[in-house]
Design an enzyme around this catalytic site. Structure first.
Site, PDB file in Angstrom:
ATOM      1  N   ASN A 124       0.824  -1.210   0.000  1.00  0.00           N
ATOM      2  CA  ASN A 124       0.000   0.000   0.000  1.00  0.00           C
ATOM      3  C   ASN A 124       0.864   1.268   0.000  1.00  0.00           C
ATOM      4  O   ASN A 124       0.594   2.210   0.751  1.00  0.00           O
ATOM      5  CB  ASN A 124      -0.935  -0.006   1.219  1.00  0.00           C
ATOM      6  CG  ASN A 124      -2.197   0.782   0.981  1.00  0.00           C
ATOM      7  OD1 ASN A 124      -2.699   0.816  -0.152  1.00  0.00           O
ATOM      8  ND2 ASN A 124      -2.727   1.415   1.995  1.00  0.00           N
ATOM      9  N   ARG A 129       8.488   6.403  -2.475  1.00  0.00           N
ATOM     10  CA  ARG A 129       8.467   6.455  -1.014  1.00  0.00           C
ATOM     11  C   ARG A 129       9.052   5.190  -0.391  1.00  0.00           C
ATOM     12  O   ARG A 129       9.675   5.238   0.672  1.00  0.00           O
ATOM     13  CB  ARG A 129       7.050   6.709  -0.491  1.00  0.00           C
ATOM     14  CG  ARG A 129       7.061   7.590   0.762  1.00  0.00           C
ATOM     15  CD  ARG A 129       5.665   7.912   1.242  1.00  0.00           C
ATOM     16  NE  ARG A 129       5.071   6.827   1.975  1.00  0.00           N
ATOM     17  CZ  ARG A 129       5.298   6.595   3.259  1.00  0.00           C
ATOM     18  NH1 ARG A 129       6.105   7.366   3.934  1.00  0.00           N
ATOM     19  NH2 ARG A 129       4.716   5.591   3.856  1.00  0.00           N
ATOM     20  N   ARG A 178       3.519  -0.049   9.157  1.00  0.00           N
ATOM     21  CA  ARG A 178       4.374  -1.188   8.800  1.00  0.00           C
ATOM     22  C   ARG A 178       5.502  -1.392   9.812  1.00  0.00           C
ATOM     23  O   ARG A 178       6.116  -2.473   9.851  1.00  0.00           O
ATOM     24  CB  ARG A 178       4.956  -0.981   7.417  1.00  0.00           C
ATOM     25  CG  ARG A 178       3.889  -0.715   6.365  1.00  0.00           C
ATOM     26  CD  ARG A 178       4.477  -0.234   5.071  1.00  0.00           C
ATOM     27  NE  ARG A 178       3.485   0.342   4.182  1.00  0.00           N
ATOM     28  CZ  ARG A 178       3.085   1.609   4.204  1.00  0.00           C
ATOM     29  NH1 ARG A 178       3.623   2.443   5.097  1.00  0.00           N
ATOM     30  NH2 ARG A 178       2.173   2.042   3.364  1.00  0.00           N
ATOM     31  N   LYS A 232       0.815 -11.551  -1.913  1.00  0.00           N
ATOM     32  CA  LYS A 232       1.572 -10.755  -2.884  1.00  0.00           C
ATOM     33  C   LYS A 232       3.023 -10.577  -2.454  1.00  0.00           C
ATOM     34  O   LYS A 232       3.951 -10.769  -3.243  1.00  0.00           O
ATOM     35  CB  LYS A 232       0.875  -9.408  -3.082  1.00  0.00           C
ATOM     36  CG  LYS A 232       1.406  -8.597  -4.228  1.00  0.00           C
ATOM     37  CD  LYS A 232       2.554  -7.753  -3.791  1.00  0.00           C
ATOM     38  CE  LYS A 232       3.217  -7.081  -4.986  1.00  0.00           C
ATOM     39  NZ  LYS A 232       4.361  -6.282  -4.521  1.00  0.00           N
ATOM     40  N   PRO A 249       3.556 -12.656  -8.513  1.00  0.00           N
ATOM     41  CA  PRO A 249       2.950 -11.664  -7.601  1.00  0.00           C
ATOM     42  C   PRO A 249       1.861 -10.866  -8.321  1.00  0.00           C
ATOM     43  O   PRO A 249       2.090 -10.388  -9.436  1.00  0.00           O
ATOM     44  CB  PRO A 249       4.122 -10.749  -7.233  1.00  0.00           C
ATOM     45  CG  PRO A 249       5.363 -11.451  -7.670  1.00  0.00           C
ATOM     46  CD  PRO A 249       4.961 -12.344  -8.791  1.00  0.00           C
ATOM     47  N   ASP A 251      -0.204  -7.554  -7.986  1.00  0.00           N
ATOM     48  CA  ASP A 251      -0.420  -6.264  -7.332  1.00  0.00           C
ATOM     49  C   ASP A 251      -1.411  -5.457  -8.164  1.00  0.00           C
ATOM     50  O   ASP A 251      -1.987  -5.967  -9.116  1.00  0.00           O
ATOM     51  CB  ASP A 251       0.907  -5.514  -7.185  1.00  0.00           C
ATOM     52  CG  ASP A 251       1.440  -5.069  -8.538  1.00  0.00           C
ATOM     53  OD1 ASP A 251       0.998  -5.600  -9.560  1.00  0.00           O
ATOM     54  OD2 ASP A 251       2.293  -4.172  -8.576  1.00  0.00           O
ATOM     55  N   GLN A 288       5.507 -12.011 -15.462  1.00  0.00           N
ATOM     56  CA  GLN A 288       4.902 -10.964 -14.643  1.00  0.00           C
ATOM     57  C   GLN A 288       5.716  -9.683 -14.700  1.00  0.00           C
ATOM     58  O   GLN A 288       5.160  -8.588 -14.754  1.00  0.00           O
ATOM     59  CB  GLN A 288       4.770 -11.477 -13.195  1.00  0.00           C
ATOM     60  CG  GLN A 288       4.014 -10.579 -12.261  1.00  0.00           C
ATOM     61  CD  GLN A 288       4.932  -9.620 -11.494  1.00  0.00           C
ATOM     62  OE1 GLN A 288       6.107  -9.455 -11.786  1.00  0.00           O
ATOM     63  NE2 GLN A 288       4.366  -8.963 -10.519  1.00  0.00           N
ATOM     64  N   PHE A 292       4.402  -6.117 -15.826  1.00  0.00           N
ATOM     65  CA  PHE A 292       4.481  -5.000 -14.875  1.00  0.00           C
ATOM     66  C   PHE A 292       5.176  -3.802 -15.525  1.00  0.00           C
ATOM     67  O   PHE A 292       4.670  -2.673 -15.474  1.00  0.00           O
ATOM     68  CB  PHE A 292       5.261  -5.453 -13.633  1.00  0.00           C
ATOM     69  CG  PHE A 292       5.419  -4.390 -12.568  1.00  0.00           C
ATOM     70  CD1 PHE A 292       4.416  -4.169 -11.628  1.00  0.00           C
ATOM     71  CD2 PHE A 292       6.579  -3.624 -12.488  1.00  0.00           C
ATOM     72  CE1 PHE A 292       4.566  -3.199 -10.643  1.00  0.00           C
ATOM     73  CE2 PHE A 292       6.722  -2.656 -11.508  1.00  0.00           C
ATOM     74  CZ  PHE A 292       5.717  -2.456 -10.581  1.00  0.00           C
TER      75      PHE A 292
END
Length: 300
Positions: A124, A129, A178, A232, A249, A251, A288, A292
């Site tokens: 998330n 960041r 987290r 994930k 994965p 996402d 993947q 992505f």
DNA sequence: GCCCAGGTACGCC
DNA sequence: GGCGTACATGGG
């Protein structure tokens, strides 16, 4: 400096800016500087001629012994990505197109512990960041790794170090909710490691460093037992930290691809996972990464 | 103020 | 077991 000529299927932007790693940064000249195996390194790649797909790979700040011991495996140089791309491109035209966008992608073999914590942070969260959080975590709690080209570098903090921290101590890293996950996971990993002495019991103790040798299902089970690790994140660790290339994965971006380009229902993750397993098989994770990279290029 | 980002834990049914 | 929802933080 180590130099390798005639390296194929290698593109530094595709490799280091495809979301699999967070500690590599692009320099003015297009090379990437990062830190792995406790040491800052600069990697550059120069294609001989356009469209030729071959070039010269330069890794600065390492010697031949280090290359053989660490970097050849880290960069997955012994794998024939040309052959993998040929196989995947035949699966469907969408994949063939995605491969064109990220033709130089390689799946790095990163440190499992660093990959674990990095992808807990990734949840998330957005990539710029995530990178900032990891950099801050290393500066505050990692060992100094010396300076390179005028900058100071820090190694990724080890499990026992993070295991001893309080949420207050971690607060400057701005990890949000987290932080709690990371402390709890660090405690578990450190405790498992400490308890991993040979015993006379039948049960095989699982530790993080044993997982790359275990089969994928076992690794998945261990990882998802950790706090902050769901399906994930577990698949990202298996793929980017343990070279389990069948891991797929899913996402928000991959969901977007599977929905928009493959027409699969947006919230039907099971269908997406099954589709990947059926169509891409043991190369699911590599497929993947092409997808992505591709969808993110399309959005730019 | 709102929405979004390489999702997961938790409670409820 | 399948669903909502809260969750810290910062950028657009």
């Amino acid at each position: 400096m180590v130099v390798r000529e005639k390296v194929k299927d290698f593109n530094v932007d595709h490799i280091f800016d495809c979301g699999q790693c967070f500690r590599w940064n692009r320099e003015q000249d297009g090379s990437y500087t990062g830190i792995a195996f406790g040491k800052p390194v600069n990697i550059s790649f120069e294609t001989y001629m356009e469209e030729q797909g071959e070039g010269r790979l330069c890794i600065d700040n390492i010697d031949e012994a280090e290359f053989e011991e660490h970097w050849c495996g880290y960069l997955d140089l012994n794998r024939d990505y040309g052959e993998i791309k040929r196989i995947l491109a035949e699966k469907d035209p969408i994949m063939a197109e995605a491969i064109k966008s990220g033709q130089g992608i390689r799946i790095l073999r990163q440190d499992p512990w660093e990959t674990l914590i990095s992808f807990i942070i990734s949840q998330n969260n957005n990539i710029p960041r995530i990178k900032k959080c990891i950099e801050s975590l290393c500066e505050l709690f990692g060992e100094s790794a010396g300076s390179f080209r005028g900058r100071n570098y820090f190694a990724f903090p080890k499990a026992p170090v993070l295991a001893r921290l309080t949420e207050e101590q971690l607060a400057p890293v701005r990890l949000g909710y987290r932080a709690k996950y990371i402390i709890e996971t660090a405690k578990k990993v450190a405790a498992d490691h400490a308890g991993a002495e040979p015993t006379d019991t039948e049960e095989i103790l699982q530790t993080l460093e044993q997982l790359p040798l275990a089969d994928t299902a076992k690794g998945y089970a261990y990882l998802t037992s950790l706090c902050g690790v769901g399906p994930k994140v577990a698949n990202c660790i298996l793929l980017f930290g343990m070279a389990k290339h069948e891991s797929f994965p899913i996402d928000v971006w991959v969901r977007r691809v599977m929905h928009r380009l493959y027409g699969i229902d947006e919230k039907d993750m099971k269908h997406m996972a099954d589709y990947a397993a059926d169509h891409f098989g043991s190369y699911g994770g590599i497929a993947q990464q092409y997808l992505f990279y591709h969808i993110r290029q399309l959005e730019k």
